[in-house]
Scaffold this motif. Structure first.
Motif, PDB file in Angstrom:
ATOM      1  N   PRO A   1       0.795  -1.237   0.000  1.00 28.93           N
ATOM      2  CA  PRO A   1       0.000   0.000   0.000  1.00 28.93           C
ATOM      3  C   PRO A   1       0.827   1.286   0.000  1.00 28.93           C
ATOM      4  CG  PRO A   1      -0.982  -1.590   1.487  1.00 28.93           C
ATOM      5  CD  PRO A   1       0.330  -2.181   1.031  1.00 28.93           C
ATOM      6  N   SER A   2       1.909   1.322   0.772  1.00 25.22           N
ATOM      7  CA  SER A   2       2.741   2.529   0.809  1.00 25.22           C
ATOM      8  C   SER A   2       3.414   2.777  -0.541  1.00 25.22           C
ATOM      9  CB  SER A   2       3.799   2.435   1.912  1.00 25.22           C
ATOM     10  OG  SER A   2       4.684   1.340   1.678  1.00 25.22           O
TER      11      SER A   2
ATOM     12  N   GLU B   1       0.784   4.261  -2.989  1.00 19.16           N
ATOM     13  CA  GLU B   1       0.596   5.694  -2.762  1.00 19.16           C
ATOM     14  C   GLU B   1       1.742   6.503  -3.341  1.00 19.16           C
ATOM     15  OE1 GLU B   1      -0.559   7.203   1.005  1.00 19.16           O
ATOM     16  OE2 GLU B   1      -1.813   5.467   1.492  1.00 19.16           O
TER      17      GLU B   1
ATOM     18  N   SER C   1      -7.710  -4.095  -8.744  1.00 18.68           N
ATOM     19  CA  SER C   1      -7.542  -4.594  -7.381  1.00 18.68           C
ATOM     20  C   SER C   1      -8.482  -5.751  -7.068  1.00 18.68           C
ATOM     21  CB  SER C   1      -7.804  -3.458  -6.382  1.00 18.68           C
ATOM     22  OG  SER C   1      -9.197  -3.124  -6.396  1.00 18.68           O
TER      23      SER C   1
ATOM     24  N   ASN D   1     -10.925  -6.677  -3.697  1.00 20.15           N
ATOM     25  CA  ASN D   1     -11.379  -6.063  -2.435  1.00 20.15           C
ATOM     26  C   ASN D   1     -11.748  -7.088  -1.360  1.00 20.15           C
ATOM     27  OD1 ASN D   1     -13.886  -7.079  -3.156  1.00 20.15           O
ATOM     28  ND2 ASN D   1     -14.825  -5.075  -3.561  1.00 20.15           N
TER      29      ASN D   1
ATOM     30  N   HIS E   1      -9.004   6.178  -2.451  1.00 19.24           N
ATOM     31  CA  HIS E   1      -9.918   5.343  -1.668  1.00 19.24           C
ATOM     32  C   HIS E   1      -9.826   3.876  -2.089  1.00 19.24           C
ATOM     33  CE1 HIS E   1     -12.642   9.081  -0.832  1.00 19.24           C
ATOM     34  NE2 HIS E   1     -11.543   9.075  -0.089  1.00 19.24           N
ATOM     35  N   SER E   2      -9.366   3.633  -3.323  1.00 21.32           N
ATOM     36  CA  SER E   2      -9.240   2.250  -3.796  1.00 21.32           C
ATOM     37  C   SER E   2      -8.009   1.555  -3.218  1.00 21.32           C
ATOM     38  CB  SER E   2      -9.151   2.222  -5.323  1.00 21.32           C
ATOM     39  OG  SER E   2      -7.933   2.804  -5.785  1.00 21.32           O
TER      40      SER E   2
ATOM     41  N   SER F   1      -7.248   0.869  -0.311  1.00 16.05           N
ATOM     42  CA  SER F   1      -7.526  -0.038   0.810  1.00 16.05           C
ATOM     43  C   SER F   1      -7.755  -1.462   0.309  1.00 16.05           C
ATOM     44  CB  SER F   1      -8.756   0.439   1.590  1.00 16.05           C
ATOM     45  OG  SER F   1      -9.889   0.516   0.735  1.00 16.05           O
ATOM     46  N   ASP F   2      -7.990  -1.613  -1.008  1.00 14.64           N
ATOM     47  CA  ASP F   2      -8.062  -2.940  -1.631  1.00 14.64           C
ATOM     48  C   ASP F   2      -6.650  -3.521  -1.779  1.00 14.64           C
ATOM     49  OD1 ASP F   2     -10.718  -2.267  -1.939  1.00 14.64           O
ATOM     50  OD2 ASP F   2     -10.725  -2.445  -4.128  1.00 14.64           O
ATOM     51  N   GLN F   3      -6.580  -4.754  -2.219  1.00 12.77           N
ATOM     52  CA  GLN F   3      -5.294  -5.326  -2.624  1.00 12.77           C
ATOM     53  C   GLN F   3      -5.052  -4.903  -4.077  1.00 12.77           C
ATOM     54  OE1 GLN F   3      -6.467  -9.470  -1.045  1.00 12.77           O
ATOM     55  NE2 GLN F   3      -4.247  -9.526  -0.969  1.00 12.77           N
TER      56      GLN F   3
END
Length: 290
Positions: free
Chosen positions: A86-87, A90, A107, A109, A148-149, A151-153
């Motif tokens: 995730p990092s 971003e 992704s 979810n 916001h997406s 947070s999914d894989q």
């Protein structure tokens, strides 16, 4: 020795219209019924593959998103997920924005596959979105804020644009995240002049996926035969016992091939498999008689 055949889709197994020909589908159906070990490794999603390969009984899972997913074709269930940290997602997203681009985000979810989009800023992006929506691809959805997406894989960021712009963006991503990501820059053969930069986790490669598949299904002693046409096939060519390029393949890929066959528009992959399978069956029959 048993043989496992793994083929790329676009420009390789499929014709220029992105369709599996009636001949190729018929032959594969017959050979799979006889016990052929065959699967596909593609940058496409399993949703897209399900439409193209409908009716084929693949006992082996498919490799989608260049190895980000290893999935059952019929159900779409993911056996392996190689998502991006995730990092890192971003950080790369910020780089993409700095270069004046906007990505599509692919992704999982936890329940279903998703493909998110917000702004469509060029005709290359519009072509892709229209193609997927026309195909009634159930993954696609708009979102107010792409972050916001995250947070999914997230398994893939796809950026579509000018070749030079994307080449510079790719360089910046490699410089910052080269050890943790895998990137591919390829022209869209169905929409010439527009280039796609795809960003995956470093574990999402076709060669690693093939190794995982072979190990999980007890096929370590099998001969691996692969077919491809683009530079994202190079890594699987390097690990194969036989690496076969179609005549229309990228010149760089052909350097790693053990054989070049006919064009993708001539059902060349399936014709090769049919002949190779026939030869192996003949040898086995002779051996059984002796």
């Amino acid at each position: 020795m048993n043989t496992v055949y793994v083929s790329d889709l676009d420009g390789t197994l499929l014709g220029d219209n992105a369709i599996l020909s009636l001949l190729s589908k018929k032959v594969l159906h017959e050979l799979l019924h006889q016990g052929l070990q065959f699967t596909v490794a593609s940058a496409r999603s399993v949703v897209s593959m399900q439409m193209m390969l409908k009716g084929l009984n693949l006992r082996l899972p498919v490799i989608e998103f260049n190895g980000a997913f290893i999935s059952d074709l019929d159900s779409g269930r993911h056996e392996i997920i190689n998502s991006i940290c995730p990092s890192v997602v971003e950080s790369i997203y910020k780089l993409i924005l700095e270069f004046g681009c906007v990505p599509f985000v692919s992704s999982f979810n936890g329940r279903e596959d998703c493909a998110y989009y917000k702004d469509v800023i060029n005709e290359g992006m519009r072509w892709y979105l229209n193609d997927r929506l026309t195909s009634k691809d159930r993954r696609w959805r708009t979102i107010e804020d792409l972050m916001h997406s995250f947070s999914d894989q997230v398994v893939c960021l796809t950026v579509i644009g000018d070749a030079q712009q994307l080449l510079e963006l790719q360089g910046a991503i490699i410089q910052k995240h080269g050890t943790t990501t895998e990137t591919h820059l390829i022209e869209n053969q169905y929409s010439p002049g527009w280039y796609w930069l795809t960003i995956h986790d470093c574990k999402a490669t076709k060669d690693q996926a093939i190794r995982t598949l072979v190990e999980n299904y007890g096929l370590q002693e099998s001969e691996i035969v692969v077919f491809g046409d683009q530079i994202n096939d190079i890594k699987m060519f390097k690990i194969a016992d036989r690496a076969i390029a179609v005549a229309n393949a990228d010149a760089e890929l052909k350097r790693y091939s053990s054989l070049v066959i006919g064009l993708n528009t001539e059902d060349s992959v399936v014709k090769y498999i049919r002949q190779d399978w026939s030869n192996k069956c003949a040898v086995k029959s002779d051996s059984d008689i002796r």
